[in-house]
Design an enzyme around this catalytic site. Structure first.
Site, short mmCIF file in Angstrom:
data_model
loop_
_atom_site.label_atom_id
_atom_site.label_comp_id
_atom_site.label_asym_id
_atom_site.label_seq_id
_atom_site.Cartn_x
_atom_site.Cartn_y
_atom_site.Cartn_z
N ARG A 53 5.30 0.23 -5.57
CA ARG A 53 5.20 -0.54 -4.33
C ARG A 53 4.28 -1.76 -4.48
NH1 ARG A 53 6.78 2.33 0.19
NH2 ARG A 53 5.26 1.31 1.51
N TRP A 98 -2.84 -2.73 -1.60
CA TRP A 98 -2.39 -4.09 -1.89
C TRP A 98 -3.18 -4.96 -0.93
CZ3 TRP A 98 0.19 -8.21 0.47
CH2 TRP A 98 0.80 -9.13 -0.40
N HIS A 139 18.07 -36.24 -5.43
CA HIS A 139 17.27 -36.70 -4.29
C HIS A 139 15.79 -36.39 -4.48
CE1 HIS A 139 20.79 -37.92 -2.13
NE2 HIS A 139 21.36 -36.76 -2.38
N LYS A 178 6.89 -4.00 -3.58
CA LYS A 178 8.30 -3.64 -3.46
C LYS A 178 8.75 -3.67 -2.01
CE LYS A 178 12.21 -2.01 -4.98
NZ LYS A 178 13.02 -3.04 -5.64
N GLU A 203 18.72 -16.69 -6.57
CA GLU A 203 18.32 -15.37 -7.05
C GLU A 203 17.87 -15.43 -8.51
OE1 GLU A 203 17.49 -12.77 -5.74
OE2 GLU A 203 17.69 -11.19 -7.23
N ASN A 247 -1.91 1.93 5.72
CA ASN A 247 -0.98 0.90 5.23
C ASN A 247 -0.58 0.08 6.45
OD1 ASN A 247 1.13 -0.60 4.19
ND2 ASN A 247 2.54 1.13 4.06
N GLY A 248 -0.64 -1.25 6.34
CA GLY A 248 -0.27 -2.09 7.48
C GLY A 248 -1.37 -3.08 7.78
N GLU A 265 9.33 -14.33 -10.60
CA GLU A 265 8.53 -13.19 -10.13
C GLU A 265 8.07 -12.28 -11.26
OE1 GLU A 265 10.48 -10.78 -7.11
OE2 GLU A 265 12.37 -10.76 -8.18
N LYS A 296 14.15 -14.31 -9.67
CA LYS A 296 13.99 -13.23 -10.65
C LYS A 296 13.08 -13.68 -11.78
CE LYS A 296 15.23 -10.71 -9.20
NZ LYS A 296 15.09 -9.83 -8.18
N CYS A 308 0.80 -1.23 0.00
CA CYS A 308 0.00 0.00 0.00
C CYS A 308 0.83 1.28 0.00
CB CYS A 308 -0.90 0.06 1.23
SG CYS A 308 -1.92 -1.38 1.46
#
Ligand code: G6P
Length: 612
Positions: free
Chosen positions: A27, A76, A507, A607, A484, A102-103, A491, A488, A2
């Protein structure tokens, strides 16, 4: 996650609010809304589901809303699906109180029960509507806005940044925060509020950081701050020196590509921060040689890509400084009742410095008596303020949700911290330290070279758009980098991908490999190269299509086996991740762009993850 904005001044508020929200789009959000106090005193609220552009269209660029004060929000979704009803701003009965948040209010269900018993009704599924009505309830009961917000602060659990307008208090906006970011900017005859600095940089560079449990009262001619006991507090603004341009696209199609291309400079800036005459100087960081010598163990905590940078740092630190290092996800660390020993240093890595789990992990480490070092990119962020020592990565503002340059800066910080520990603890020779330092100094030019040769990767990526699954494999630092590379790709391209330590593949995961499965092998570590190559042969013989990212000198080992190879220049093995990550970033970028996806704002992602 948010985004919040607020404005009070002499200009028409709505266009300013929309512009601020557009700067916070990175964000992550799925609906948006603004509230403006009209000239007649009534507060008008307009909300839309989906992209901010819909709100801009609905309000004719904000021109359809009159009034010089207002608040805005990009949501969000956490409580309740993304739709217009759940979007912020939320209003209390009769439109008396209008609020954005926000939160997460953790005890909202219990508060809702209480408010229901007092006759309040609810139109949405959000914790924010509960917050709005709780403030309305206290305002009704106690009569003062400050007192209502104070009571709210004392009553709720969780995290929040809120901006509130009271219909019967014109010319004022109230704000308060706990564990969610929010800053205030003071301009001439105007005051701005935002989740992050880029949203207001066009208007002012004088920024106030609101601390936890503080209340701000914004008026046209200035802002006042109060403690939770309503005592006024003095606050000095911080002058922001970085350029607004840094947060603009500057001719690139996407922020992500711009940020990928900025990496040579980011490396130079981060190195120059602590490297003086080729010696690492931690004076600015405050971490003394004495403390370094006394450090017996290190725990690194972080989330997402910052965690992956931590995994690389673990290998480098253990290898160079011979200190036991454990790296852990902040969301696990904070709840597992960690055992920290005397002489333990906890390193928290975070681009934003606001990630809820990383912040909580830092607090837990401090509570347990450990010394804490933050590796943070955003100046003045919560983690930077609360840690004992701060190493500021010099990536500048990063806008694309998928991090690239901030991750790179975190790698560099990891090398320099490890090298410093190794030198102070005398676990490596001066010559070895000088060789790695020289290697670090050569990285910007080597990254530049990799970037200038990106067309080959672009062409290859064009063929990958139909791919369903990808496996990234490597050993040691190459495994850390695979984590990473895989993140990347998934996402931003929405292609399923996993990273495995190459030796672990047999395995279980190898059962998923069939004709055409794409496997990306990372081979930069000479001592482990043959082992990884054997694993690649294993997948290849089961039909995998193999892409190899290999160091120049190791190419002969893999060339004949791989279907597509990407070579990286030679460097010291400890710092090779900084080169090998570049083609992986480019690959993800081009696949996403080729698929026509929203590269900078991938679905469902944020973000800055300010809720747990
Ligand atoms: C989000 C971002 C990632 C980032 C992670 C940790 O998931 O999308 O890019 O790595 O948060 O964020 P931090 O700000 O703590 O580095």
């Amino acid at each position: 996650m948010c985004g919040i904005v607020g404005y009070i001044g002499k200009k028409q508020a709505a266009p300013v609010l929309l512009e601020g929200l557009s700067k916070l789009e990175y964000r992550g959000y799925d609906s948006a809304g603004i509230a403006v106090r009209g000239n007649g005193g009534k507060i008008d609220v307009v909300k839309t589901k989906g992209r901010l552009q819909l709100l801009i269209d609905k309000t004719e660029n904000g021109n359809a809303l009159f009034g010089t004060s207002g608040i805005g929000h990009t949501r969000w979704a956490t409580h309740g699906e993304p739709n217009e009803t759940n979007a912020h701003p939320h209003v209390s009965e009769g439109g008396k109180i209008v609020l954005v948040h926000n939160g997460i209010i953790e005890n909202y269900a219990e508060i809702k029960e209480k408010l229901l018993s007092h006759g309040y009704t609810f139109y949405s599924n959000t914790d924010t509507e509960v917050a709005t009505k709780l403030i309305a309830y206290y305002y009704e009961k106690y009569g003062g806005a400050l007192e209502a917000i104070e009571r709210f602060i004392l009553r709720v659990r969780g995290s929040y940044a809120i901006a509130v307008m009271f219909a019967d208090l014109p010319d004022r906006i109230y704000a308060a925060r706990k564990d969610s970011p929010m800053i205030i900017g003071a301009g001439e005859d105007s005051v701005y509020l935002a989740s992050d600095v880029p949203a207001i940089l066009k208007y002012t560079r004088n920024v106030y950081y609101i601390e936890n449990l503080e209340i701000a009262v914004m008026e046209t001619d200035g802002v006042r701050f109060y403690n939770v006991d309503r005592t006024e507090i003095e606050k000095m603004p911080v002058h922001i020196t970085w350029d607004a341009e840094a947060a603009e696209k500057g001719g690139y199609e996407h922020f992500m590509m711009k940020e990928i291309c900025e990496q040579p400079k980011v490396i130079t800036d981060t190195v120059n921060y602590v490297l003086k005459d080729k010696k690492i100087d931690f004076t600015e960081i405050g971490l003394s040689d004495k403390l370094i010598r006394a450090t017996k163990r290190i725990t690194i905590v972080a989330c997402g890509s910052a965690y992956h940078a931590g995994v690389v740092m673990q290998y480098v630190m253990e290898g160079l400084a011979r200190i036991p290092v454990r790296v852990e996800l902040a969301s696990e660390f904070r709840y597992r009742k960690p055992i920290l020993e005397r002489g333990e240093l906890v390193v928290v890595i975070s681009q934003s410095g606001e990630t809820a789990d990383s912040l909580a992990a830092l607090r837990e480490a401090k509570r347990l008596g450990a010394k804490t070092l933050a590796v943070v990119n955003v100046l003045g962020s919560s983690i930077a303020r609360e840690a004992d020592f701060v190493f500021y990565t010099k990536a500048g503002p990063e806008i694309a949700v998928a991090t690239t340059k901030a991750y790179t800066a975190q790698l560099i910080a990891g090398y320099l911290i490890s090298l410093k520990f190794a030198v102070v603890k005398k676990t490596i020779s001066e010559a070895a330290s000088a060789a790695i330092t020289d290697g670090i100094l050569r990285l910007p030019a080597q990254v530049e070279a990799l970037l200038s040769d990106r067309e080959r990767i672009q062409k290859f990526a064009a063929k990958m758009t139909g791919t369903k699954d990808v496996f990234f494999i490597g050993r040691g630092i190459d495994y850390a980098l695979s984590l990473e590379g895989s993140l990347k790709l998934k996402e931003i391209s929405y292609i399923h991908s996993e990273a495995y330590a190459a030796g672990e593949l047999k395995h279980g995961t190898i059962s998923l490999v069939e004709e055409g499965t794409l496997v990306c092998g990372v081979i930069t570590q000479e001592t482990l190269a043959e082992k990884t190559v054997s694993n690649i042969v294993e997948v290849k013989s089961r039909g995998a299509f193999v892409v190899a990212v290999a160091a120049q000198n190791l190419l002969p080992k893999i060339e004949k086996i791989a279907d597509f190879t990407i070579t990286i220049p030679e460097t010291a093995p400890q710092i090779a991740a900084s080169l090998a990550v570049i083609p992986l970033q480019l690959l993800s970028y081009y696949v996403s762009a080729n698929k026509g996806l929203d590269v900078d704002k991938p679905r469902n992602l944020a973000k800055s993850v300010t809720v747990e």
